[in-house]
Design a protein around this motif. Structure first.
Motif, short mmCIF file in Angstrom:
data_model
loop_
_atom_site.label_atom_id
_atom_site.label_comp_id
_atom_site.label_asym_id
_atom_site.label_seq_id
_atom_site.Cartn_x
_atom_site.Cartn_y
_atom_site.Cartn_z
N ARG A 1 0.84 -1.20 0.00
CA ARG A 1 0.00 0.00 0.00
C ARG A 1 0.87 1.25 0.00
O ARG A 1 0.59 2.22 -0.72
CB ARG A 1 -0.91 -0.04 1.23
CG ARG A 1 -1.93 1.03 1.26
CD ARG A 1 -2.86 0.76 2.41
NE ARG A 1 -3.75 1.88 2.63
CZ ARG A 1 -4.47 2.05 3.70
NH1 ARG A 1 -4.42 1.16 4.67
NH2 ARG A 1 -5.25 3.08 3.82
N SER A 2 1.93 1.24 0.77
CA SER A 2 2.85 2.37 0.82
C SER A 2 3.51 2.61 -0.53
O SER A 2 3.64 3.76 -0.97
CB SER A 2 3.90 2.11 1.89
OG SER A 2 4.91 3.07 1.85
N GLU A 3 3.93 1.56 -1.19
CA GLU A 3 4.59 1.70 -2.49
C GLU A 3 3.61 2.16 -3.56
O GLU A 3 3.96 2.93 -4.45
CB GLU A 3 5.24 0.38 -2.91
CG GLU A 3 6.46 0.02 -2.10
CD GLU A 3 7.59 1.01 -2.25
OE1 GLU A 3 7.81 1.52 -3.37
OE2 GLU A 3 8.25 1.29 -1.24
N LEU A 4 2.36 1.68 -3.52
CA LEU A 4 1.38 2.09 -4.52
C LEU A 4 1.03 3.57 -4.41
O LEU A 4 0.61 4.18 -5.40
CB LEU A 4 0.11 1.23 -4.42
CG LEU A 4 0.23 -0.16 -5.02
CD1 LEU A 4 -1.04 -0.96 -4.77
CD2 LEU A 4 0.51 -0.09 -6.50
N LYS A 5 1.21 4.16 -3.25
CA LYS A 5 0.97 5.60 -3.10
C LYS A 5 2.04 6.40 -3.84
O LYS A 5 1.82 7.56 -4.18
CB LYS A 5 0.96 5.99 -1.63
CG LYS A 5 -0.28 5.51 -0.91
CD LYS A 5 -0.25 5.93 0.55
CE LYS A 5 -1.48 5.41 1.28
NZ LYS A 5 -1.45 5.77 2.71
N LYS A 6 3.20 5.80 -4.09
CA LYS A 6 4.30 6.49 -4.76
C LYS A 6 4.21 6.41 -6.28
O LYS A 6 4.94 7.10 -6.98
CB LYS A 6 5.64 5.88 -4.32
CG LYS A 6 5.93 6.00 -2.85
CD LYS A 6 7.21 5.28 -2.51
CE LYS A 6 7.43 5.20 -1.02
NZ LYS A 6 8.64 4.43 -0.69
N VAL A 7 3.34 5.56 -6.80
CA VAL A 7 3.24 5.34 -8.24
C VAL A 7 2.67 6.58 -8.92
O VAL A 7 1.69 7.17 -8.45
CB VAL A 7 2.35 4.11 -8.55
CG1 VAL A 7 2.10 3.98 -10.04
CG2 VAL A 7 2.99 2.85 -8.02
N VAL A 8 3.28 6.97 -10.04
CA VAL A 8 2.75 8.06 -10.85
C VAL A 8 2.04 7.42 -12.03
O VAL A 8 2.68 6.85 -12.92
CB VAL A 8 3.89 8.99 -11.34
CG1 VAL A 8 3.33 10.09 -12.22
CG2 VAL A 8 4.65 9.55 -10.17
N TRP A 9 0.72 7.48 -12.04
CA TRP A 9 -0.07 6.84 -13.07
C TRP A 9 -0.10 7.72 -14.32
O TRP A 9 -0.16 8.94 -14.23
CB TRP A 9 -1.48 6.57 -12.56
CG TRP A 9 -1.49 5.65 -11.39
CD1 TRP A 9 -1.62 6.00 -10.09
CD2 TRP A 9 -1.33 4.23 -11.41
NE1 TRP A 9 -1.56 4.89 -9.29
CE2 TRP A 9 -1.38 3.79 -10.07
CE3 TRP A 9 -1.14 3.30 -12.42
CZ2 TRP A 9 -1.26 2.45 -9.73
CZ3 TRP A 9 -1.02 1.96 -12.06
CH2 TRP A 9 -1.08 1.55 -10.75
N PRO A 10 -0.10 7.11 -15.52
CA PRO A 10 -0.12 7.91 -16.75
C PRO A 10 -1.48 8.57 -16.97
O PRO A 10 -2.50 8.06 -16.51
CB PRO A 10 0.17 6.88 -17.84
CG PRO A 10 -0.25 5.58 -17.27
CD PRO A 10 -0.01 5.67 -15.79
N THR A 11 -1.45 9.68 -17.69
CA THR A 11 -2.69 10.36 -18.03
C THR A 11 -3.35 9.62 -19.19
O THR A 11 -2.75 8.73 -19.80
CB THR A 11 -2.42 11.81 -18.45
OG1 THR A 11 -1.61 11.81 -19.64
CG2 THR A 11 -1.71 12.58 -17.35
N LYS A 12 -4.58 10.01 -19.49
CA LYS A 12 -5.32 9.36 -20.58
C LYS A 12 -4.60 9.57 -21.91
O LYS A 12 -4.49 8.63 -22.71
CB LYS A 12 -6.74 9.90 -20.64
CG LYS A 12 -7.59 9.22 -21.69
CD LYS A 12 -9.01 9.74 -21.68
CE LYS A 12 -9.81 9.04 -22.76
NZ LYS A 12 -11.19 9.53 -22.81
N SER A 13 -4.10 10.77 -22.16
CA SER A 13 -3.42 11.03 -23.43
C SER A 13 -2.11 10.23 -23.54
O SER A 13 -1.77 9.75 -24.62
CB SER A 13 -3.14 12.52 -23.60
OG SER A 13 -2.27 12.98 -22.60
N GLN A 14 -1.39 10.08 -22.43
CA GLN A 14 -0.18 9.25 -22.45
C GLN A 14 -0.53 7.80 -22.73
O GLN A 14 0.18 7.12 -23.48
CB GLN A 14 0.55 9.35 -21.11
CG GLN A 14 1.24 10.67 -20.86
CD GLN A 14 1.81 10.75 -19.46
OE1 GLN A 14 1.27 10.17 -18.52
NE2 GLN A 14 2.90 11.49 -19.31
#
Length: 77
Positions: A26-39
């Protein structure tokens, strides 16, 4: 006194490790930068174009190799 220094049994240790794993997950998933829709759309199109290009290359190579093999077999007959 001997019981105070006794290690917990295997099941307790196992479930504590599982709990620790999910807390860290859970701690690591908070650090993830998810891509935008256009990316996401851009990356998907790039992947599809690469797959199409590689498939076309393999198809052409297979056709040429088949012609060469058939030509060699025709010479031997």
């Amino acid at each position: 006194m001997a019981e105070a220094s006794k290690k917990p049994n295997a099941f307790v240790r196992f479930f504590k490790r599982i709990g620790k794993f999910f807390r860290e997950l859970r701690s690591e998933l908070k650090k993830v930068v998810w891509p935008t829709k256009s990316q996401m759309v851009n990356n998907t199109l790039i992947v599809l174009l690469c797959v199409l290009a590689v498939g076309l290359f393999v198809w052409i190579f297979d056709g040429v190799a088949g012609l060469i093999v058939n030509g060699i077999i025709g010479l031997v007959k």
